[in-house]
Design a protein around this motif. Structure first.
Motif, short mmCIF file in Angstrom:
data_model
loop_
_atom_site.label_atom_id
_atom_site.label_comp_id
_atom_site.label_asym_id
_atom_site.label_seq_id
_atom_site.Cartn_x
_atom_site.Cartn_y
_atom_site.Cartn_z
N UNK A 142 0.79 -1.23 0.00
CA UNK A 142 0.00 0.00 0.00
C UNK A 142 0.82 1.27 0.00
N UNK A 143 1.95 1.28 0.74
CA UNK A 143 2.79 2.48 0.81
C UNK A 143 3.31 2.83 -0.58
N UNK A 144 3.69 1.80 -1.34
CA UNK A 144 4.20 2.04 -2.69
C UNK A 144 3.10 2.60 -3.59
N UNK A 145 1.89 2.09 -3.44
CA UNK A 145 0.78 2.58 -4.26
C UNK A 145 0.50 4.04 -3.95
N UNK A 146 0.48 4.40 -2.66
CA UNK A 146 0.24 5.79 -2.27
C UNK A 146 1.35 6.68 -2.82
N UNK A 147 2.61 6.21 -2.71
CA UNK A 147 3.73 7.00 -3.23
C UNK A 147 3.66 7.19 -4.73
N UNK A 148 3.29 6.12 -5.44
CA UNK A 148 3.16 6.21 -6.90
C UNK A 148 2.02 7.15 -7.27
N UNK A 149 0.91 7.08 -6.53
CA UNK A 149 -0.20 8.00 -6.77
C UNK A 149 0.25 9.45 -6.61
N UNK A 150 1.03 9.69 -5.56
CA UNK A 150 1.55 11.04 -5.34
C UNK A 150 2.42 11.51 -6.48
N UNK A 151 3.31 10.63 -6.96
CA UNK A 151 4.21 11.00 -8.06
C UNK A 151 3.42 11.27 -9.34
N UNK A 152 2.40 10.44 -9.60
CA UNK A 152 1.60 10.62 -10.81
C UNK A 152 0.80 11.93 -10.74
N UNK A 153 0.28 12.25 -9.56
CA UNK A 153 -0.48 13.50 -9.41
C UNK A 153 0.43 14.71 -9.61
N UNK A 154 1.66 14.63 -9.08
CA UNK A 154 2.61 15.73 -9.28
C UNK A 154 2.95 15.86 -10.76
N UNK A 155 3.17 14.72 -11.43
CA UNK A 155 3.45 14.77 -12.87
C UNK A 155 2.27 15.38 -13.62
N UNK A 156 1.06 15.03 -13.20
CA UNK A 156 -0.13 15.58 -13.82
C UNK A 156 -0.21 17.09 -13.61
N UNK A 157 0.25 17.56 -12.43
CA UNK A 157 0.22 18.99 -12.16
C UNK A 157 1.15 19.74 -13.11
N UNK A 158 2.30 19.16 -13.42
CA UNK A 158 3.22 19.80 -14.34
C UNK A 158 2.65 19.84 -15.76
N UNK A 159 1.84 18.83 -16.10
CA UNK A 159 1.15 18.86 -17.39
C UNK A 159 0.17 20.04 -17.43
#
Length: 263
Positions: A142-159
């Motif tokens: 679960x920790x990895x999933x939450x971390x990956x979600x965070x990274x994807x959301x940050x990447x989406x913000x830069x888009x």
């Protein structure tokens, strides 16, 4: 899928987004100036505000149908390549993945709207983001999933910031059907809207990333926590008003997209 059906899905979806983002923008601005309500608005508060209006259930029902249309439209873009993207281009493949992620996000939003329509209230003191993170972190992965979600959301913000700077969102419009004035307005409200979304998404992504690094689901947060963070900064009231104005202009952008989107 027939062209007229794709056009109907796109129109209904963008029309629903128009209502949600315009109302959310007004609620945020109202919170910033202290006239509408003291509580920081969230996506749920938008649906509650709609259902409290005259004929509110009918209005919210129409919004739910529109949001469901938008989910189907995003899935159509992802799986049936409605935008005729190049299946051999890495950039276009990433775009189709984004369409799927967008469908999932708005799917959750539609589910929340249905809960409000049915009169269901959330239980517990934590936000939806905190509850989701807490449930995930109970699993070994679960920790990895939450971390990956965070990274994807940050990447989406830069888009979002990229769209605001380059105004490349204009590529999705049928610009031959737009007058010069409408073209200028679409470019302006789009830039303002994507910039505001970028600010919120980078905060939400940071919350999820921090929750994963600290293994503390209470550090996760969504829209409401992002707006509270902005409000707590120096001159936060003005920053919150700017974000609210950006969300409202994004609603106007969605209105233009409902009429001029190239399908």
């Amino acid at each position: 899928m027939p062209d007229h059906l794709r056009a109907a899905l796109a129109f209904g979806g963008y029309a629903a987004k128009t209502v949600v983002y315009c109302l959310l923008g007004l609620l945020i601005i109202g919170t910033a100036i202290g006239t509408f309500q003291a509580k920081t608005p969230s996506q749920k508060s938008v649906f509650v505000s709609i259902v409290q209006q005259p004929f509110g259930q009918i209005l919210l029902g129409a919004v739910i149908i529109g949001m469901a249309c938008y989910v189907l439209w995003r899935l159509t873009q992802a799986f049936f390549n409605a935008d005729n993207l190049d299946s051999h281009s890495a950039k276009d493949i990433v775009m189709r993945i984004f369409y799927f992620v967008s469908a999932v996000i708005y799917g959750f939003g539609t589910y929340l709207a249905i809960k409000v329509f049915q009169g269901v209230r959330s239980s517990g003191s934590g936000s939806n983001s905190q509850q989701m993170s807490s449930n995930l972190m109970q699993e070994t992965w679960g920790v990895w999933v939450v971390g990956i979600c965070g990274a994807l959301i940050i990447a989406f913000s830069f888009i979002q910031f990229k769209h605001a700077i380059k105004a490349d969102f204009m590529d999705k419009f049928d610009r031959y059907a737009m007058s010069y004035r409408v073209d200028v307005i679409a470019r302006l409200v789009g830039r303002c809207g994507f910039f505001a979304r970028g600010i919120v998404y980078v905060l939400v992504g940071s919350f999820f990333t921090h929750a994963a690094l600290t293994i503390d689901p209470q550090q996760a947060g969504g829209l409401q926590e992002a707006l509270q963070t902005i409000m707590q900064q120096t001159y936060g009231q003005y920053g919150l008003a700017v974000v609210g104005a950006g969300f409202f202009t994004f609603g106007l952008f969605c209105a233009l997209e409902s009429w001029y989107h190239r399908t």
